[in-house]
Design a protein around this motif. Structure first.
Motif, PDB file in Angstrom:
ATOM      1  N   ASP A  30      13.129 -31.368 -54.812  1.00  0.00           N
ATOM      2  CA  ASP A  30      13.583 -32.524 -54.030  1.00  0.00           C
ATOM      3  C   ASP A  30      12.623 -33.693 -54.239  1.00  0.00           C
ATOM      4  N   CYS A  34      15.005 -25.448 -57.814  1.00  0.00           N
ATOM      5  CA  CYS A  34      15.515 -26.704 -57.256  1.00  0.00           C
ATOM      6  C   CYS A  34      14.334 -27.548 -56.776  1.00  0.00           C
ATOM      7  N   GLU A  94      17.528 -23.912 -47.982  1.00  0.00           N
ATOM      8  CA  GLU A  94      18.949 -23.705 -47.680  1.00  0.00           C
ATOM      9  C   GLU A  94      19.840 -24.342 -48.747  1.00  0.00           C
ATOM     10  N   LYS A  95      19.483 -25.536 -49.170  1.00  0.00           N
ATOM     11  CA  LYS A  95      20.256 -26.187 -50.227  1.00  0.00           C
ATOM     12  C   LYS A  95      20.156 -25.399 -51.539  1.00  0.00           C
ATOM     13  N   ILE A  99      25.450 -29.778 -44.257  1.00  0.00           N
ATOM     14  CA  ILE A  99      24.690 -29.251 -45.380  1.00  0.00           C
ATOM     15  C   ILE A  99      23.705 -30.279 -45.916  1.00  0.00           C
ATOM     16  N   LYS A 100      24.024 -31.558 -45.809  1.00  0.00           N
ATOM     17  CA  LYS A 100      23.116 -32.593 -46.309  1.00  0.00           C
ATOM     18  C   LYS A 100      21.835 -32.675 -45.481  1.00  0.00           C
ATOM     19  N   THR A 132      20.158 -30.001 -44.246  1.00  0.00           N
ATOM     20  CA  THR A 132      19.451 -28.718 -44.257  1.00  0.00           C
ATOM     21  C   THR A 132      18.170 -28.799 -45.084  1.00  0.00           C
ATOM     22  N   LEU A 151      23.833 -32.663 -53.193  1.00  0.00           N
ATOM     23  CA  LEU A 151      22.841 -32.393 -52.147  1.00  0.00           C
ATOM     24  C   LEU A 151      21.547 -33.180 -52.350  1.00  0.00           C
ATOM     25  N   ASN A 177      31.168 -33.338 -49.431  1.00  0.00           N
ATOM     26  CA  ASN A 177      29.974 -32.641 -48.961  1.00  0.00           C
ATOM     27  C   ASN A 177      29.309 -33.306 -47.767  1.00  0.00           C
TER      28      ASN A 177
END
Length: 451
Positions: free
Chosen positions: A94, A92, A42-43, A35-36, A38, A75, A130
């Protein structure tokens, strides 16, 4: 166009009014991808799915936001979220100046404390592990939680309503005749409401039908008891107890908690929902009472000594809170803990009013505060969500009888008496979340800070 047609047919488009999201379609990476590693989409989609699953449990905005933030931090992204009663809007971000926004909604609101407990366990495990979790493993676990935390069967919820309301009417001064009639009235009414829920009947309709049937069944049981056992007509006044299973305890209490944290949208929406439920139930109850020539009155006095009455109140409070907890889909261990706390807190509240002449609102605050403090202590031992054991413990303190008497008197234009009862009810309703809030501030450092 022809090239795209086969792909279009493979998609499943929801036919529901609140269209169901196919979460799998947001994830283009293989299931074994960590998951990290993606994409932001997706996150962000994972953060949203977890948030909407928590909101579906009936918990307040603070818990939903805190859990979404926990997942986002794990994440390595930032999440900003606005939460309502049945909807979430969030974005969200980043570190590459990219953002992803989404709006999610639920068709209705419900309470499922077993699911909330499983979700909180998942959040704690996700925060720790995670780095090693893949997309496939995460969605498999979330799908498992959704499948294995379904609500109790309708008959169990109906029996729980009968137990809760039968206990409730005793705490309001009713005796054995009122408890028997209330048990059957609440059982049948909540059973019908549950069957209507399974068929996705809208909120107002199922509450109206459930309450009308509960009052009618109470009256039929009373007439049978009067004919066969010679019950006094005053026992008919306990019919209000048969509809108390519709009290929206969770929205009422969490609305106050949300507003105290300035989650005004969620708090006001929850309060509006609670008022809608109460107004629907009380107006239907009023209409049935007028049709059957019933009026709110004084039930026959219980000739019990203070010691015996106190012991009976402990038992009734335990049974009432246990019944409400099961109605909130708490697993038996969780319901047992809430019932023990509720038995202590509610008996103290009633004793303060009866034997120490403490005003009802102040007594409600003290009882709620004690329930919150006990829950904070117990939570460290058992690990259950705090809200899953505090709210059921104080729902039995919500003045449903006062609210009904207020609406009844307003309905017959007896405004002075109606205003008297509504003000008494409002004082208690305000005191209950303040008690829990005070306990939370005293025992939870994370809650008492605004950052």
């Amino acid at each position: 166009m022809e090239e795209n047609e086969p792909q279009i047919r493979r998609h499943h488009i929801s036919a529901s009014h609140h269209m169901k999201i196919q979460w799998k379609e947001f994830f283009k990476s293989p299931d074994d991808t960590l998951i990290k590693d993606t994409t932001l989409v997706e996150k962000g989609s994972l953060v949203g799915r977890i948030g909407i699953m928590l909101l579906e449990c009936g918990t307040g905005a603070w818990r939903v936001r805190d859990s979404m933030n926990t997942v986002a931090r794990a994440l390595d992204i930032t999440c900003s979220v606005d939460i309502g009663l049945i909807s979430i809007e969030y974005t969200c971000f980043d570190i590459n100046n990219k953002s992803y926004s989404q709006t999610l909604t639920l068709p209705t609101t419900e309470v499922n404390m077993n699911k909330l407990n499983k979700m909180e366990q998942f959040i704690r495990q996700f925060e720790k592990n995670n780095d090693r979790l893949s997309i496939g493993a995460i969605h498999h676990r979330l799908n498992e939680i959704e499948r294995h935390t379904a609500t109790y069967p309708v008959i169990i919820a109906a029996l729980s309503a009968g137990l809760a309301c039968g206990s409730f009417i005793f705490l309001l001064g009713g005796g054995l005749p009122e408890m028997i009639c209330t048990f059957f009235g609440a059982l049948v009414g909540n059973y019908v409401r549950g069957e209507m829920s399974k068929r996705k009947i809208t909120l107002v309709a199922k509450i109206a039908v459930g309450v009308a049937i509960s009052c009618a069944v109470y009256f039929l049981c009373f007439m049978l008891g009067q004919k066969l056992l010679g019950w006094n007509h005053d026992h008919a006044y306990g019919y209000i107890g048969a509809m108390l299973y519709v009290i929206p305890g969770f929205p009422f209490i969490t609305s106050g908690l949300d507003m105290s944290k300035l989650d005004m949208r969620s708090g006001l929406e929850r309060l509006a929902y609670a008022i809608l439920v109460i107004m629907t139930a009380t107006m239907v109850g009023w209409g049935v009472a007028i049709s059957l020539h019933l009026t709110p009155g004084t039930m026959p006095k219980l000739n019990l000594t203070p010691t015996v009455l106190t012991v009976c109140r402990v038992i009734a409070s335990f049974c009432g809170v246990f019944g409400f907890s099961v109605m909130f889909n708490a697993k038996p261990q969780m319901a047992l803990v809430a019932a023990l706390i509720g038995a202590i807190a509610n008996t103290l509240r009633l004793s303060l009013v009866d034997y120490n002449h403490v005003p009802a609102a102040l007594a409600a605050f003290i009882g709620s505060l004690l329930a919150g403090l006990l829950a904070s202590f117990v939570r460290e031992k058992v690990g259950f969500p705090r809200i899953a054991i505090t709210v059921p413990a104080i729902v039995i303190m919500v003045p449903g009888l006062y609210m009904y008497r207020a609406v009844f008197n307003f309905g017959i234009t007896n405004i002075n008496v109606g205003a008297y009862w509504i003000m008494n009810a409002l004082m208690i309703v305000v005191a209950l979340p303040i008690g829990l809030l005070t306990a939370r501030i005293l025992t939870d450092a994370k809650w008492r800070h605004a950052d």
